[in-house]
Scaffold this motif. Structure first.
Motif, PDB file in Angstrom:
ATOM      1  N   ASP A  95      20.111  32.784 -30.590  1.00  0.00           N
ATOM      2  CA  ASP A  95      19.574  31.852 -31.612  1.00  0.00           C
ATOM      3  C   ASP A  95      20.418  32.477 -32.540  1.00  0.00           C
ATOM      4  O   ASP A  95      20.455  33.507 -32.381  1.00  0.00           O
ATOM      5  CB  ASP A  95      18.163  32.220 -31.376  1.00  0.00           C
ATOM      6  CG  ASP A  95      18.199  31.280 -32.732  1.00  0.00           C
ATOM      7  OD1 ASP A  95      18.770  30.057 -33.128  1.00  0.00           O
ATOM      8  OD2 ASP A  95      16.606  31.170 -31.957  1.00  0.00           O
ATOM      9  N   ASP A  96      20.886  31.869 -33.931  1.00  0.00           N
ATOM     10  CA  ASP A  96      21.238  32.086 -35.233  1.00  0.00           C
ATOM     11  C   ASP A  96      22.678  32.729 -35.192  1.00  0.00           C
ATOM     12  O   ASP A  96      22.527  33.538 -35.641  1.00  0.00           O
ATOM     13  CB  ASP A  96      20.636  33.256 -35.763  1.00  0.00           C
ATOM     14  CG  ASP A  96      18.832  32.464 -35.949  1.00  0.00           C
ATOM     15  OD1 ASP A  96      18.526  31.112 -35.946  1.00  0.00           O
ATOM     16  OD2 ASP A  96      17.694  33.224 -36.006  1.00  0.00           O
ATOM     17  N   GLU A 141      22.039  24.171 -35.022  1.00  0.00           N
ATOM     18  CA  GLU A 141      21.424  23.851 -35.806  1.00  0.00           C
ATOM     19  C   GLU A 141      21.375  23.296 -36.934  1.00  0.00           C
ATOM     20  O   GLU A 141      21.680  24.063 -37.831  1.00  0.00           O
ATOM     21  CB  GLU A 141      20.106  25.599 -35.942  1.00  0.00           C
ATOM     22  CG  GLU A 141      20.180  26.422 -36.219  1.00  0.00           C
ATOM     23  CD  GLU A 141      19.226  27.282 -35.865  1.00  0.00           C
ATOM     24  OE1 GLU A 141      17.839  27.644 -35.189  1.00  0.00           O
ATOM     25  OE2 GLU A 141      19.784  28.670 -36.894  1.00  0.00           O
ATOM     26  N   LYS A 143      23.978  29.232 -29.787  1.00  0.00           N
ATOM     27  CA  LYS A 143      23.170  28.228 -30.898  1.00  0.00           C
ATOM     28  C   LYS A 143      24.028  28.707 -32.270  1.00  0.00           C
ATOM     29  O   LYS A 143      23.315  30.229 -33.012  1.00  0.00           O
ATOM     30  CB  LYS A 143      21.281  27.771 -30.920  1.00  0.00           C
ATOM     31  CG  LYS A 143      20.732  27.255 -32.287  1.00  0.00           C
ATOM     32  CD  LYS A 143      19.318  27.514 -31.878  1.00  0.00           C
ATOM     33  CE  LYS A 143      19.346  25.853 -30.775  1.00  0.00           C
ATOM     34  NZ  LYS A 143      17.873  25.844 -31.415  1.00  0.00           N
TER      35      LYS A 143
HETATM   36 MG    MG Z   1      17.669  29.704 -35.157  1.00  0.00          MG
END
Ligand code: MG
Ligand code: C2E
Ligand code: MG
Ligand code: MG
Length: 291
Positions: free
Chosen positions: A180-181, A237, A201
């Protein structure tokens, strides 16, 4: 009270600080009770495949429905839950709730989607985490290929060797793993190769600047290309505009998530979203022609 402007200012600051401390204590103190009384809900934000824009998954995002304060965002209480250790029961609740929801949609006849759940760092360090996830999968009957875990670079890098082992444990169960991130931490490309992950992501700060800054665009383009050549799925995202989708399509980014398509929805709204957007654009436009 103080009469001079200077003093008033001082009191304003002091009160603000007291408010923050009070909010902290109130929320922190209420957390245990909130877990026992299940004051939490998961919202689901659709993940959209490019270029056909079919709904292929969702991310589960927790909210606290506080009896007095209303809906509280995870950024406000996840850190408190981490500090107090309550993230362990709370994190378990999230995984169980997400799996039950997957089964509920399935039973309601929706085509299978992949649901991702965020883990926090303390939760990731939990010794029996893999066993716990396995237990929940068995108990709920969810096929592990439909569950994805979102981890951050800093969580993985805290103890890289142990992370690799844990990730392999999850892979044996059949789950997919996502970073993530991506781009905000400082994992090295060498480690990226060692971690058995399936998805990157890209952080929304990079998506926000798409088309506005050529250096930023080059980073996103190179990240997508790298992911594609490493056979990793890549998702962006925080997609908020058509222009961003166009750029991401031209880079061959595989999936997008963001307010342009939908904000996170309660389970009922998400089901309605699938009813209206569950098909590819092509079938949707054919249907539209008949209306
Ligand atoms: Mg995120
Ligand atoms: P995240 O995992 O990076 O989740 C993405 C956040 O971006 C979500 O905020 C989402 O609502 C928001 N977002 C989605 N699309 C857009 C967009 O187009 N523009 C903008 N500006 N924002 C968008 P949210 O739900 O407030 O969650 C914040 C963070 O809290 C998450 O970041 C995640 O790190 C954490 N979190 C959420 N749910 C859980 C959970 O169940 N467990 C744990 N450990 N952490 C969670
Ligand atoms: Mg996430
Ligand atoms: Mg984030």
């Amino acid at each position: 009270r103080a009469k001079s402007t200077g003093h008033n200012l001082y009191f304003v600051y002091e009160n603000k600080m007291a408010d923050n401390i009070n909010a902290h204590l109130t929320l922190g103190g209420g957390l245990r009770k909130a877990i026992d009384e299940e004051e939490f809900v998961l919202h689901y934000q659709p993940k959209i495949r490019l270029p056909d824009e079919a709904v292929v998954g969702a991310e589960a995002l927790i909210r606290w429905l506080h009896p007095e304060l209303g809906m509280i965002s995870p950024d406000q209480f996840i850190p408190l839950a981490e500090e107090s250790g309550l993230i362990l029961p709370l994190g378990e609740w999230v995984i169980r709730r997400a799996c039950r929801q997957l089964q509920a949609w399935r039973e309601a006849g929706y085509p299978p989607i992949k649901l991702s759940v965020n883990l926090s760092s303390r939760q990731f360090m939990q010794a029996d985490l893999v066993d716990m996830v396995q237990r929940i999968l068995q108990e709920t009957g969810v096929d592990s290929e439909y569950l994805e875990l979102e981890l951050t670079e800093s969580m993985l890098m805290a103890d890289a060797q142990q992370s690799i082992e844990k990730l392999h444990g999850f892979r044996k169960l059949g789950l997919t793993l996502s970073i993530d991130d991506f781009g905000t931490g400082y994992s090295s490309l060498a480690y990226l190769k060692k971690f058995p992950i399936q998805t990157l992501k890209i952080d929304r700060s990079f998506i926000h600047d798409l088309g506005l800054d050529s250096d930023n665009d080059a980073i996103v383009k190179a990240t997508v290309a790298m992911a594609n050549s490493l056979n990793l799925k890549v998702i962006a995202e925080g997609v908020e505009s058509r222009a961003q989708v166009d750029v991401l399509n031209s880079y061959k980014c595989q999936e997008v998530q963001g307010y342009l398509f939908s904000k996170p929805l309660c389970s009922h709204e998400f089901a309605l979203y699938m009813d209206t957007h569950g098909f590819s654009n092509l079938s949707a436009s054919i249907e539209a022609d008949y209306v």
